[in-house]
Scaffold this motif. Structure first.
Motif, mmCIF file in Angstrom:
data_model
loop_
_atom_site.group_PDB
_atom_site.id
_atom_site.type_symbol
_atom_site.label_atom_id
_atom_site.label_comp_id
_atom_site.label_asym_id
_atom_site.label_seq_id
_atom_site.Cartn_x
_atom_site.Cartn_y
_atom_site.Cartn_z
ATOM 1 N N PRO A 88 0.822 -1.213 0.000
ATOM 2 C CA PRO A 88 0.000 0.000 0.000
ATOM 3 C C PRO A 88 0.855 1.262 0.000
ATOM 4 N N SER A 89 0.430 2.235 -0.789
ATOM 5 C CA SER A 89 1.137 3.505 -0.847
ATOM 6 C C SER A 89 0.138 4.599 -1.184
ATOM 7 N N GLY A 90 0.569 5.836 -0.998
ATOM 8 C CA GLY A 90 -0.306 6.966 -1.298
ATOM 9 C C GLY A 90 -0.603 7.768 -0.050
ATOM 10 N N THR A 91 -1.539 8.681 -0.174
ATOM 11 C CA THR A 91 -1.904 9.574 0.922
ATOM 12 C C THR A 91 -3.266 9.204 1.477
ATOM 13 N N VAL A 92 -3.378 9.146 2.781
ATOM 14 C CA VAL A 92 -4.645 8.864 3.459
ATOM 15 C C VAL A 92 -4.899 9.992 4.456
ATOM 16 N N GLU A 110 2.849 6.837 14.711
ATOM 17 C CA GLU A 110 4.052 6.015 14.883
ATOM 18 C C GLU A 110 3.860 4.638 14.263
ATOM 19 N N ALA A 111 2.679 4.045 14.447
ATOM 20 C CA ALA A 111 2.413 2.719 13.878
ATOM 21 C C ALA A 111 2.388 2.778 12.353
ATOM 22 N N HIS A 115 4.779 0.513 10.025
ATOM 23 C CA HIS A 115 4.216 -0.589 9.239
ATOM 24 C C HIS A 115 4.011 -0.246 7.768
ATOM 25 N N TYR A 116 3.759 1.010 7.472
ATOM 26 C CA TYR A 116 3.455 1.399 6.084
ATOM 27 C C TYR A 116 4.265 2.643 5.701
ATOM 28 N N PRO A 117 5.567 2.478 5.480
ATOM 29 C CA PRO A 117 6.411 3.641 5.177
ATOM 30 C C PRO A 117 6.062 4.328 3.865
ATOM 31 N N ASP A 118 5.346 3.642 2.982
ATOM 32 C CA ASP A 118 4.986 4.243 1.697
ATOM 33 C C ASP A 118 3.651 4.985 1.748
ATOM 34 N N ILE A 119 3.010 4.973 2.910
ATOM 35 C CA ILE A 119 1.744 5.698 3.069
ATOM 36 C C ILE A 119 2.014 7.008 3.806
ATOM 37 N N THR A 120 1.511 8.094 3.242
ATOM 38 C CA THR A 120 1.553 9.384 3.922
ATOM 39 C C THR A 120 0.234 9.562 4.658
ATOM 40 N N THR A 283 -7.592 1.412 3.308
ATOM 41 C CA THR A 283 -8.018 0.160 3.934
ATOM 42 C C THR A 283 -6.978 -0.315 4.952
ATOM 43 N N ALA A 284 -5.704 -0.185 4.594
ATOM 44 C CA ALA A 284 -4.633 -0.584 5.507
ATOM 45 C C ALA A 284 -4.631 0.275 6.767
#
Length: 308
Positions: A88-92, A110-111, A115-120, A283-284
């Motif tokens: 998963p990646s992108g902006t949420v 922090e989580a 867990h999802y460094p590619d999600i902003t 979703t993530a």
């Protein structure tokens, strides 16, 4: 009406100047002005006031700006959903009420980074009534709200049941040497509360009505920071969860008394739109928010909250 016109208009409003927006967009200013005029002609309304000091939105422009932002975000989400890989990646964008952010915001950030460094993950703090409208329009992907029976437009995931307490300055005149109060006693005090459509207020009113009671003297403040200042000025007390005032309670500046007969609590839920699909990234984050809330409750790191 074209998407580029929406992007141009939002950029002009954000930068407060046609020339600055033109520079950021790498578009010649005359071309930008022409696109703005075409947009205004298409809508049949003036969107901006122009002056030597820059540009300012008209009333129509302010309304259109909100819709333009939502449309552009949905387009970005659609593009992200198509191009995302298994990772998963992108902006949420997640909306949090003022009274929840103290407990949930930092642990979730922090989580998400771990867990999802590619999600902003963008967190926005707002009044609950405003968050519901932003979620409906697509300006936020997810929002933490309270189950008041009015959440049918959303897909909901229960996070926690959060107890509300009677909170006042430590040396306030209200109930000295007491560890708990009845709801009737709490409602008889001068209370500093959010407006009727926001935060804990609907829940307080509903429980009070069910018990045949009602607040007697209310000062309405829709800001946690200002509300805490009013508490410290001994203007009154409040009914809130402990989390927003935990630092003040721990330093001995405020005290929190349990409420009984009846007790009062609220159900905290994570909400998503029923009509706008979530991206893989959203979703993530939704799953992660539920996990983090569970860990906070299990570890007693979210005061007054129990896992649902």
């Amino acid at each position: 009406m074209e998407l580029r016109q929406l992007r141009y208009f939002v950029a002009i409003v954000d930068h407060g100047s046609l020339s600055r927006a033109a520079g950021v967009l790498h578009v010649a200013q005359p071309a930008l002005t022409q696109q703005l005029r075409q947009l205004e002609a298409d809508l049949g309304a003036q969107l901006l006031h122009r002056s030597a000091q820059g540009v300012h939105s008209t009333d129509a422009g302010k309304v259109f700006y909100e819709h333009a932002q939502a449309i552009l975000k949905q387009v970005a989400d659609a593009r992200s959903a198509v191009t995302q890989s298994a990772r998963p990646s992108g902006t949420v964008t997640l909306g949090l009420p003022h009274s929840i952010s103290a407990a949930l915001a930092l642990p979730l950030l922090e989580a998400a980074r771990a867990h999802y460094p590619d999600i902003t993950l963008q967190l926005t703090e707002e009044l609950t009534g405003n968050l519901a409208e932003q979620l409906k329009s697509g300006r936020v992907n997810l929002a933490v709200l309270f189950d008041d029976g009015q959440l049918t437009p959303f897909v909901t995931t229960p996070l926690a049941e959060e107890s509300l307490c009677f909170i006042c300055r430590t040396d306030a005149r209200w109930f000295p040497q007491r560890a708990e109060v009845t709801l009737q006693e709490a409602l008889a005090a001068t209370l500093i509360l959010p407006g009727l459509q926001h935060g804990v207020r609907p829940r307080i009113e509903a429980v009070a009505h069910g018990a045949g009671l009602a607040p007697q003297d209310v000062i309405e403040i829709n800001s946690i920071a200002i509300l805490k200042s009013a508490l410290m000025a001994d203007m009154g007390a409040t009914i809130l969860p402990v989390a927003p005032v935990l630092p003040e309670v721990q330093r001995g500046l405020m005290r929190a008394l349990a409420i009984h007969s009846p007790a009062i609590s609220r159900t905290v839920v994570l909400c998503a739109s029923r009509t706008l699909p979530l991206t893989n990234a959203a979703t993530a984050i939704s799953r992660l928010a539920a996990e983090v809330a569970g860990q906070l409750c299990a570890g007693d790191a979210w005061p007054g909250a129990t896992l649902l």
